[in-house]
Motif scaffolding. Structure first.
Motif, PDB file in Angstrom:
ATOM      1  N   ASN A  24       1.093  -0.921   0.102  1.00 44.41           N
ATOM      2  CA  ASN A  24      -0.311  -0.053  -0.184  1.00 44.41           C
ATOM      3  C   ASN A  24       0.997   1.520  -0.398  1.00 44.41           C
ATOM      4  O   ASN A  24       0.852   2.236   0.507  1.00 44.41           O
ATOM      5  CB  ASN A  24      -0.615   0.132   1.335  1.00 44.41           C
ATOM      6  CG  ASN A  24      -1.811  -1.565   1.079  1.00 44.41           C
ATOM      7  OD1 ASN A  24      -2.853  -1.634   0.382  1.00 44.41           O
ATOM      8  ND2 ASN A  24      -1.745  -2.338   2.122  1.00 44.41           N
ATOM      9  N   ILE A  66       0.653   3.607  -1.230  1.00 46.37           N
ATOM     10  CA  ILE A  66      -0.103   5.013  -2.025  1.00 46.37           C
ATOM     11  C   ILE A  66      -1.285   4.162  -1.135  1.00 46.37           C
ATOM     12  O   ILE A  66      -2.105   3.454  -1.034  1.00 46.37           O
ATOM     13  CB  ILE A  66      -1.213   5.137  -3.531  1.00 46.37           C
ATOM     14  CG1 ILE A  66       0.214   5.827  -4.172  1.00 46.37           C
ATOM     15  CG2 ILE A  66      -1.881   6.596  -3.227  1.00 46.37           C
ATOM     16  CD1 ILE A  66       0.006   6.389  -5.887  1.00 46.37           C
ATOM     17  N   GLU A 111      -5.857   5.765  -0.693  1.00 40.63           N
ATOM     18  CA  GLU A 111      -6.654   6.836  -0.268  1.00 40.63           C
ATOM     19  C   GLU A 111      -7.615   6.866   0.376  1.00 40.63           C
ATOM     20  O   GLU A 111      -8.546   5.976   0.730  1.00 40.63           O
ATOM     21  CB  GLU A 111      -7.033   7.008  -1.995  1.00 40.63           C
ATOM     22  CG  GLU A 111      -6.160   7.114  -2.972  1.00 40.63           C
ATOM     23  CD  GLU A 111      -6.453   6.821  -4.630  1.00 40.63           C
ATOM     24  OE1 GLU A 111      -7.356   7.847  -5.109  1.00 40.63           O
ATOM     25  OE2 GLU A 111      -6.511   5.755  -5.193  1.00 40.63           O
ATOM     26  N   LYS A 124     -10.532   9.976  -2.457  1.00 42.21           N
ATOM     27  CA  LYS A 124     -10.862  10.144  -3.248  1.00 42.21           C
ATOM     28  C   LYS A 124      -9.151  10.347  -4.450  1.00 42.21           C
ATOM     29  O   LYS A 124      -9.627  11.874  -3.949  1.00 42.21           O
ATOM     30  CB  LYS A 124     -11.129   9.777  -5.128  1.00 42.21           C
ATOM     31  CG  LYS A 124     -11.840   7.778  -4.894  1.00 42.21           C
ATOM     32  CD  LYS A 124     -12.888   8.833  -5.936  1.00 42.21           C
ATOM     33  CE  LYS A 124     -14.053   7.421  -5.959  1.00 42.21           C
ATOM     34  NZ  LYS A 124     -14.538   7.174  -7.387  1.00 42.21           N
ATOM     35  N   ASP A 157      -8.146  12.172  -6.839  1.00 40.59           N
ATOM     36  CA  ASP A 157      -8.600  11.697  -8.204  1.00 40.59           C
ATOM     37  C   ASP A 157      -8.006  13.426  -8.888  1.00 40.59           C
ATOM     38  O   ASP A 157      -8.030  13.159 -10.174  1.00 40.59           O
ATOM     39  CB  ASP A 157      -9.962  11.925  -9.166  1.00 40.59           C
ATOM     40  CG  ASP A 157     -10.710  12.431  -7.966  1.00 40.59           C
ATOM     41  OD1 ASP A 157     -10.331  13.235  -6.700  1.00 40.59           O
ATOM     42  OD2 ASP A 157     -12.223  11.753  -7.891  1.00 40.59           O
ATOM     43  N   PHE A 199      -0.116  12.104 -11.487  1.00 38.96           N
ATOM     44  CA  PHE A 199       1.228  11.897 -11.216  1.00 38.96           C
ATOM     45  C   PHE A 199       2.217  11.067 -12.640  1.00 38.96           C
ATOM     46  O   PHE A 199       1.341  10.735 -13.206  1.00 38.96           O
ATOM     47  CB  PHE A 199       1.048   9.911 -10.228  1.00 38.96           C
ATOM     48  CG  PHE A 199       0.280  10.418  -9.156  1.00 38.96           C
ATOM     49  CD1 PHE A 199       0.409   9.662  -8.087  1.00 38.96           C
ATOM     50  CD2 PHE A 199      -1.141   9.972  -8.824  1.00 38.96           C
ATOM     51  CE1 PHE A 199       0.063  10.027  -6.813  1.00 38.96           C
ATOM     52  CE2 PHE A 199      -2.406   9.781  -8.332  1.00 38.96           C
ATOM     53  CZ  PHE A 199      -1.275  10.228  -6.709  1.00 38.96           C
ATOM     54  N   ASP A 250      -1.001  -2.098  -5.287  1.00 37.48           N
ATOM     55  CA  ASP A 250      -2.111  -0.884  -6.343  1.00 37.48           C
ATOM     56  C   ASP A 250      -1.220   0.604  -6.737  1.00 37.48           C
ATOM     57  O   ASP A 250      -0.718   0.945  -7.033  1.00 37.48           O
ATOM     58  CB  ASP A 250      -3.442  -0.307  -4.915  1.00 37.48           C
ATOM     59  CG  ASP A 250      -3.636  -1.982  -4.204  1.00 37.48           C
ATOM     60  OD1 ASP A 250      -3.919  -2.502  -4.672  1.00 37.48           O
ATOM     61  OD2 ASP A 250      -4.148  -1.400  -3.456  1.00 37.48           O
ATOM     62  N   ASN A 251      -2.132   0.796  -7.805  1.00 31.12           N
ATOM     63  CA  ASN A 251      -2.102   1.877  -8.816  1.00 31.12           C
ATOM     64  C   ASN A 251      -0.834   2.320  -9.209  1.00 31.12           C
ATOM     65  O   ASN A 251       0.172   3.189  -8.811  1.00 31.12           O
ATOM     66  CB  ASN A 251      -2.184   3.125  -7.384  1.00 31.12           C
ATOM     67  CG  ASN A 251      -4.054   2.974  -6.692  1.00 31.12           C
ATOM     68  OD1 ASN A 251      -3.506   3.054  -5.829  1.00 31.12           O
ATOM     69  ND2 ASN A 251      -4.868   3.357  -7.448  1.00 31.12           N
ATOM     70  N   GLU A 287      -0.083   2.626 -12.294  1.00 29.79           N
ATOM     71  CA  GLU A 287       0.687   3.382 -13.401  1.00 29.79           C
ATOM     72  C   GLU A 287       0.564   4.939 -12.686  1.00 29.79           C
ATOM     73  O   GLU A 287       1.248   5.729 -14.003  1.00 29.79           O
ATOM     74  CB  GLU A 287      -1.021   3.542 -13.661  1.00 29.79           C
ATOM     75  CG  GLU A 287      -2.383   4.503 -13.048  1.00 29.79           C
ATOM     76  CD  GLU A 287      -2.962   3.306 -12.009  1.00 29.79           C
ATOM     77  OE1 GLU A 287      -4.395   3.789 -10.841  1.00 29.79           O
ATOM     78  OE2 GLU A 287      -2.267   2.250 -12.037  1.00 29.79           O
ATOM     79  N   ARG A 288       0.880   5.007 -11.238  1.00 25.94           N
ATOM     80  CA  ARG A 288       1.314   6.078 -10.979  1.00 25.94           C
ATOM     81  C   ARG A 288       2.538   5.951 -10.152  1.00 25.94           C
ATOM     82  O   ARG A 288       2.972   7.103  -9.834  1.00 25.94           O
ATOM     83  CB  ARG A 288       0.614   6.569  -9.611  1.00 25.94           C
ATOM     84  CG  ARG A 288      -1.315   6.258  -9.716  1.00 25.94           C
ATOM     85  CD  ARG A 288      -2.637   6.761  -8.900  1.00 25.94           C
ATOM     86  NE  ARG A 288      -3.712   7.087  -8.913  1.00 25.94           N
ATOM     87  CZ  ARG A 288      -4.285   7.112  -7.700  1.00 25.94           C
ATOM     88  NH1 ARG A 288      -4.128   7.363  -6.368  1.00 25.94           N
ATOM     89  NH2 ARG A 288      -5.358   7.399  -8.311  1.00 25.94           N
TER      90      ARG A 288
END
Length: 782
Positions: free
Chosen positions: A401, A403, A405, A408, A410, A414, A427-428, A430-431
Motif C-alpha cells: 500500500n 499510496i 487514499e 479519492k 482524482d 502522477f 495498487d495503482n 500506473e502512478r
C-alpha cells in the motif's frame, strides 16, 4: 605675493576643515562603532546604559545570575553601527527567576544570554516589541539558550520567542524543554508593521520539547488562523529539530510565502504543516525516523500553491496526519481557523527510503462522522490540480500500500515516479513505475538511490526554477529524479550538533553509572537517603518494614527497589489525602518489588496540586499496593509522558488509577502512555482506571491506553457510571487478554470505534461487556 599665497592657503585650509566637519556630521552614526559602555552589574545600571545608548554601543552584562529582571532594550542603531546587548562571557550570564527580555527600535543585537530556572511574567520570554506600537526591526537574538523556562502551570500559555516588526533574526540559539501551552516560537503578523516581515529563524538547535498531552504545543508557528491571508515571507532554514514532540505540528505555517529549507527533523513526533496560508516552499529538508515510532511524521499539506521539493524521508512510518506525505481533505467554504482545500500544489524531486505508505491522500476525511459533527466540520473537499512527480521510493521490505487514499486522489497528477518495491505488487502501478536500483550509503541516516539508467523527467510549469537539489548541486547542468542528482555524494553531517545552536552550549550528556545506595529500615533513613541521592541513583531497600509518616518528595529520576527477593514493605501513616510518594516536577520514579500499605485514606502516589512546571513519570513493577484511597491521583494541569504498572497486585483500595481531571475539554489529558500489564486488581471500588481526554482535537497523539494480561475481580462496586475502565476520548486503546470476574458494572469498557480502540481475547464472568460506539459526541474546541 606672499600675502596672497598665505591668504589662498588659509582659504584652502578653511575649506578642507569645513568639508571634514560636514563629513563628520553626515557620517556621525557610522563613525561611532564598537564602543563599549562599561560592564553593567545590576538592573539600574543596565537601564541607564540602555537609555543613553547610541549607535555602535556595546552594553555588557556582568557574569553571574540576574534574577527577577525585566529587560526593556530600546534603541536606534544603524546597519553599520548596531547597538549590542551581550554577555560578558557567553553562557555565563544567567537570566533567572521571574524575568524576560523585550526589545524595540532598529538594529539591536542580543548575544550570549542563558535563560534558566524561572519563567516569564508576561506572554513572552523574548519579544521583538516593548508595546503594541513599539516593535523591533533589523534586530537579532543570537548565541542564546532558553532551557526549561516554563510557567508554573501547564495551562498558563506563553511563547518563548515572539517576533514582531520586520527583518528580525533568531540564530544560533539552543531552545528546549517547553512543557506549558503555547508555541515555542511564533511570528506575529498583527498590524501592518509586522506584515511582509522577512524574518529569519536560522542555524538554531531546537532541542527536545516533551510531549504535552494536549494542543498548543508547536515548536514554531508562523502567524495564526486570523492572519492567514497575510504575506509573511519568513525563512526557517538550517535548523536542527531534535525530539520536538509537543504535538502533531512541529512547524505550523499559517501565513503566506514562507520558506522552510535545509532543516533536519530528527526523531520528532510531528510534521511540517501548511496549516493555513498559501504558497509555502518546503525545500531540501531531512526527516529522520527510526522505523518503529509511528508518531514521527513528514509533511502535511493544507491550502494552496505550495512547492514540496528536494526533501529526504528516512524510516518515517507515521500514518494519517503523520504520514511522510499527508495531503488533507478540506472543508468546503472553510472558515479561517479550519481546513481549506488543497489546490495547485507541487510535490516533486523527493526521496523516500523505507517509509511505510509514504503517500496518503484525503487525510482527515470525516464524512462518516456527519451524525455527530456540524456540517462546518466535515472535510469532504479533495485535492485539486496537484502534481506528484519526479519522486523516488525505496522499500527494503515490499509495501503493498504505497499510496493510501482515505478519499479519492482524482485531482492529483502522477508522473515520472519510480519505486523499488522488491518485486512486491502494489495498487495503482500506473502512478509509480516499479523498477530496480540500489542505494548508496552516504551516512548513518542517508541512503540515496544509485540509478543505472535515465528516467524521464516531468517538466511542469515553473519547474525550471528548481535549480538546486537536496545538497545544493545544480539541476541545470545534470538533472535527475529524486531529491539528489546522480553523482558522488558527500556526507552533509546533518546530525553534527556543533553546526547548530549556541557555540558555548551542548545538550550531549554522558551516561553516568548510577550509584546503588543501600538503606535499612532505621526510622528516617529512607527519606534522608532519597533526598541526598543524585538523579539516576538506585535506592536498595534491605528486608524489613519501613514506617513512613510524611510524604517522600521525588524531584529527580530515581529507582527504589527491594535488595533481596524478600519484598521490603513501606507502611504509610501520613495525613489523610497525602501520598507516600509526592511526584514533583522532574520527578520520575521507578519502584520495584516493594509492598506499599496505607490506612485507606491516603494516596500511594500523587503529584503536586499546583506549580507542576515540568513533567513527572511513574513505573511500578512487581509491587503489592493495598489499602489506599487512591493508588495514583494526578491533578489538573499535570502530565506524565509514561505511567506503567507491570506485574503488580492492587487490592482493597477505594480508587485505582485516576487521570481524569483535565475536564476543560481543550484536548488535554494527564499522560501520553498508560500501560497496565499482568496486574491484578481486587476490591477496587471505583475509578479502577479513569483516563480522560475531552474536546474535538487532532493536534495530539490523543493518549494511549494498553491493558493486557490482567485480572479484575470484585471491582467497580461504587462506580457511578457503571463502566469499569473509563477512557473516554482516548484515541489509542488496546484491551487484550484480560480476565474480568464479578465486577458489578454494566460495561467493562466503551470503545471509540472511529479511532484506534480495540479489544480482543478477553474473558468475562458476571462483569458486563465491552461495547463499541463508532462516533462519540465531543465538545468542539474551535
Amino acid at each position: 605675493m606672499n600675502t596672497i599665497l598665505n591668504s589662498q592657503l588659509n582659504i584652502r585650509k578653511g575649506l578642507l576643515f569645513f568639508s571634514l566637519v560636514i563629513m563628520m556630521i553626515s557620517c556621525k552614526g557610522d563613525l561611532k562603532t564598537d564602543v563599549t559602555v562599561g560592564v553593567v552589574k545590576n538592573i539600574a545600571e543596565l537601564d541607564e546604559a540602555i537609555s543613553n545608548a547610541r549607535p555602535g554601543d556595546n552594553i555588557v552584562l556582568a557574569n553571574g545570575i540576574w534574577k527577577d529582571v525585566q529587560i526593556k532594550f530600546l534603541g536606534e542603531g544603524t546597519e553599520k553601527a548596531p547597538i549590542t546587548l551581550r554577555a560578558e562571557t557567553p553562557g555565563k550570564v544567567f537570566i533567572e527567576g521571574v524575568s524576560n527580555l523585550e526589545m524595540s527600535g532598529d538594529y539591536l543585537k542580543v548575544n550570549g544570554l542563558f535563560f534558566r530556572n524561572g519563567h516569564s511574567p508576561t506572554e513572552n520570554v523574548i519579544a521583538f516589541r516593548t508595546s503594541k506600537d513599539s516593535v523591533a526591526n533589523y534586530s537579532s537574538v543570537s548565541n542564546c539558550v532558553i532551557l526549561d523556562f516554563n510557567n508554573l502551570e501547564r495551562d498558563q500559555d506563553n511563547l518563548w520567542v515572539q517576533f514582531y516588526g520586520t527583518h528580525n533574526k533568531l540564530d544560533h540559539c539552543y531552545i528546549a524543554g517547553k512543557t506549558n501551552g503555547g508555541p515555542t516560537v511564533r511570528v506575529d503578523l498583527k498590524g501592518n508593521q509586522s506584515i511582509r516581515n522577512y524574518h529569519q529563524i536560522v542555524n538554531n538547535h531546537f532541542g527536545p520539547r516533551p510531549r504535552k498531552g494536549g494542543a498548543r504545543g508547536e515548536t514554531i508557528q508562523l502567524g495564526s488562523s486570523f492572519t492567514s491571508m497575510s504575506p509573511s515571507n519568513t525563512t526557517i532554514a538550517n535548523n536542527l529539530f531534535e525530539e520536538c514532540n509537543g504535538e502533531v505540528e512541529i512547524i505550523s505555517s499559517k501565513t503566506n510565502f514562507n520558506l522552510i529549507k535545509n532543516n533536519v527533523f530528527y526523531k520528532s513526533e510531528g510534521s511540517v504543516v501548511t496549516r493555513h496560508g498559501n504558497y509555502a516552499t518546503i525545500d531540501g529538508n531531512y526527516f529522520i525516523g527510526d522505523g518503529k515510532n509511528k508518531q514521527f511524521g513528514g509533511i502535511r499539506i493544507v491550502n494552496t500553491g505550495h512547492w514540496i521539493i528536494n526533501n529526504y524521508f528516512y524510516n518515517i512510518i507515521g500514518e494519517n496526519f503523520r504520514s511522510p506525505l499527508a495531503v488533507m481533505n478540506g472543508i468546503p467554504k472553510s472558515p479561517l481557523n479550519r481546513y481549506n482545500q488543497v489546490t495547485d500544489v507541487v510535490v516533486a524531486y523527493n526521496t523516500y527510503v523505507n517509509c511505510k505508505s509514504p503517500w496518503q491522500f484525503g487525510v482527515g476525511t470525516n464524512i462518516a462522522q456527519a451524525d455527530v459533527l456540524p456540517k462546518s466540520e466535515i472535510r469532504s473537499a479533495r485535492a485539486l490540480r496537484t502534481e506528484v512527480v519526479n519522486n523516488i521510493i525505496y522499500n527494503k521490505i515490499g509495501d503493498k500500500n504505497i499510496i493510501i487514499e482515505h478519499d479519492k486522489a482524482d485531482g492529483v497528477t502522477f508522473k515520472s515516479n519510480i519505486v523499488n518495491n522488491q518485486g512486491v505488487a502494489f495498487d495503482n502501478p500506473e502512478r509509480i513505475g516499479a523498477t530496480e536500483f540500489e542505494l548508496t550509503k552516504v551516512s548513518e541516516n542517508i541512503f540515496l538511490p544509485k540509478l543505472t539508467s535515465e528516467f524521464e523527467i516531468y517538466k511542469g510549469f515553473g519547474f525550471e526554477k528548481i535549480t538546486k537539489d537536496l545538497f545544493g548541486n545544480s539541476r541545470e547542468d545534470k538533472n535527475s529524479i529524486g531529491a539528489a542528482v546522480q553523482g558522488e555524494f558527500k556526507d552533509p553531517a546533518i546530525l553534527d550538533k556543533t553546526k547548530y545552536g549556541a557555540d558555548w552550549y551542548s545538550n550531549v550528556v554522558e551516561t553516568a553509572v548510577p550509584n546503588v545506595i543501600e538503606v535499612t529500615a532505621t526510622k528516617g533513613e529512607l527519606e534522608t537517603k532519597i533526598a541526598a541521592a543524585k538523579a539516576g541513583d538506585v535506592i536498595s531497600l534491605s528486608p524489613g518494614t519501613y514506617n513512613v509518616s510524611k510524604s517522600i518528595v521525588i524531584n529527580k529520576i530515581i529507582t527504589i527497589q527491594s535488595k533481596d527477593s524478600e519484598k521490603a514493605e513501606i507502611v504509610f501513616t501520613g495525613a489523610d489525602n497525602t501520598p507516600v510518594f509526592e511526584l514533583n516536577p522532574y520527578g520520575i520514579l521507578t519502584i520495584k518489588n516493594v509492598i506499599l500499605t496505607g490506612n485507606d485514606k491516603q494516596q500511594a502516589f500523587s503529584n503536586l496540586k499546583e506549580n507542576m512546571s515540568n513533567h513527572f513519570g511513574l513505573t511500578v513493577s512487581g509491587c503489592e499496593i493495598n489499602n489506599f484511597n487512591y493508588v495514583l491521583k494526578a491533578y489538573k494541569q499535570t502530565f506524565a509522558e509514561e505511567i506503567t504498572f507491570k506485574n503488580t497486585a492492587i487490592s482493597d483500595c477505594e480508587n485505582g488509577i485516576e487521570l481524569s481531571e483535565e475536564t476543560n475539554d481543550r484536548g488535554d489529558y494527564n499522560t501520553e502512555y498508560l500501560t497496565i500489564d499482568n496486574c491484578q486488581f481486587t476490591n477496587v471500588k471505583q475509578n479502577v482506571i479513569d483516563y480522560y481526554r475531552g474536546g474535538y482535537d487532532e493536534s495530539t497523539i490523543g493518549g494511549n491506553l494498553l491493558v493486557t494480561n490482567s485480572t479484575f475481580t470484585n471491582c467497580g462496586a461504587q462506580e457511578k457510571n457503571r463502566i469499569l475502565l473509563n477512557h473516554r476520548g482516548i484515541v489509542n486503546v488496546t484491551i487484550n487478554k484480560n480476565t474480568f470476574t464479578n465486577n458489578s458494572v454494566q460495561f467493562v469498557s466503551i470503545l471509540w470505534g472511529a479511532k484506534n480502540n480495540v479489544a480482543s481475547e478477553n474473558s468475562f464472568s458476571n462483569s458486563g461487556k465491552i461495547k463499541t460506539e463508532e462516533n462519540l459526541v465531543m465538545k468542539l474546541m474551535y
